[in-house]
Design an enzyme around this catalytic site. Structure first.
Site, PDB file in Angstrom:
ATOM      1  N   HIS A  41       0.825  -1.213   0.000  1.00 16.30           N
ATOM      2  CA  HIS A  41       0.000   0.000   0.000  1.00 16.30           C
ATOM      3  C   HIS A  41       0.858   1.260   0.000  1.00 16.30           C
ATOM      4  CE1 HIS A  41      -4.111   1.101  -0.048  1.00 16.30           C
ATOM      5  NE2 HIS A  41      -4.259   1.465   1.201  1.00 16.30           N
ATOM      6  N   ASN A  87      -6.426   7.322   4.251  1.00 19.07           N
ATOM      7  CA  ASN A  87      -7.840   7.659   4.095  1.00 19.07           C
ATOM      8  C   ASN A  87      -8.134   9.154   4.128  1.00 19.07           C
ATOM      9  OD1 ASN A  87      -7.970   4.902   4.166  1.00 19.07           O
ATOM     10  ND2 ASN A  87      -9.363   4.765   5.910  1.00 19.07           N
ATOM     11  N   ASP A 112      -1.070   2.554  -5.408  1.00 22.81           N
ATOM     12  CA  ASP A 112      -1.088   1.124  -5.696  1.00 22.81           C
ATOM     13  C   ASP A 112      -2.406   0.760  -6.372  1.00 22.81           C
ATOM     14  OD1 ASP A 112      -2.132   1.784  -2.978  1.00 22.81           O
ATOM     15  OD2 ASP A 112      -2.756  -0.313  -3.007  1.00 22.81           O
ATOM     16  N   ASN A 133      -9.266   3.941  -0.895  1.00 25.48           N
ATOM     17  CA  ASN A 133      -9.691   4.978   0.055  1.00 25.48           C
ATOM     18  C   ASN A 133      -8.918   6.284  -0.090  1.00 25.48           C
ATOM     19  OD1 ASN A 133     -11.732   3.449   1.259  1.00 25.48           O
ATOM     20  ND2 ASN A 133     -10.311   2.483   2.675  1.00 25.48           N
TER      21      ASN A 133
END
Length: 208
Positions: A41, A87, A112, A133
């Site tokens: 991530h 987020n 990603d 997100n």
């Protein structure tokens, strides 16, 4: 004399007006903290760190993220690794776009992507958040889906219900061996985005 001064003034203001078009905000998405450093991530952070190593510059911790600025062939790259966690990435993006007076067309988000095979790269000028997100928050804060995003494939090699564990998991040994070459290509894409333009860069790099 007055005509000369007026002409000079207009020339200077015109030059100042064009300067923002030579400045680019390059944002790598990720999560802060040592435990996230080598996770899939965090490829956005990893690519910007590789750019910094390649171009010999360093980041400093400023408002809402680690920031670095470097220049190449008349272009200014403002590189940002948000410290807001994934987020809430949109908060950092909008703050630095506004602070640096950078046009939206000169924004590049590095993220990603589960829908691409490992190491595949895609540059797009618009699109949905794809369930990501970080992109979802950026889209909400910018109030548009039309912004440049550089998607780095991490594949979808996870079993049902294990998506979060997968994206927050570390690279496999096979992936680790392949990453250096992929990071080099990613750095070249970023440079091309600013120097050659988004359309030329898409033609040159998408599918590589």
């Amino acid at each position: 004399m007055w005509r000369f001064l007026l002409k000079l003034f207009k020339s200077d203001t015109s030059k100042a007006y064009q300067d923002p078009m030579k400045k680019f905000l390059i944002v790598g998405l990720g999560n802060i903290g040592e435990k996230y450093e080598e996770t899939r991530h965090n490829i956005g952070f990893k690519i910007l760190d590789h750019l910094a190593k390649t171009e010999d510059f360093s980041f400093e911790t400023l408002k809402l993220g680690d920031v670095a600025t470097y220049k190449l062939k008349g272009k200014t790259f403002v590189c940002l690794k948000p410290s807001t966690f994934m987020n809430l990435s949109g908060k950092a993006v909008t703050y630095w776009l506004t602070k640096e007076k950078i046009p939206l067309d000169n924004l590049l988000i590095i993220t990603d992507d589960l829908n691409l095979s490992f190491g595949s790269i895609r540059l797009k000028t618009k699109g949905s958040d794809g369930g990501h997100n970080g992109l979802k928050d950026i889209q909400a804060k910018l109030n548009t889906t039309k912004y440049n995003r550089f998607r780095f494939g991490i594949s979808d090699a996870f079993s049902k219900g294990r998506q979060i564990d997968y994206v927050l998991g570390e690279w496999s040994k096979t992936e680790q061996r392949a990453l250096p070459e992929r990071l080099d290509t990613a750095v070249e894409l970023i440079k091309s985005f600013a120097l050659a333009g988004v359309n030329n860069t898409m033609n040159s790099f998408n599918g590589k």
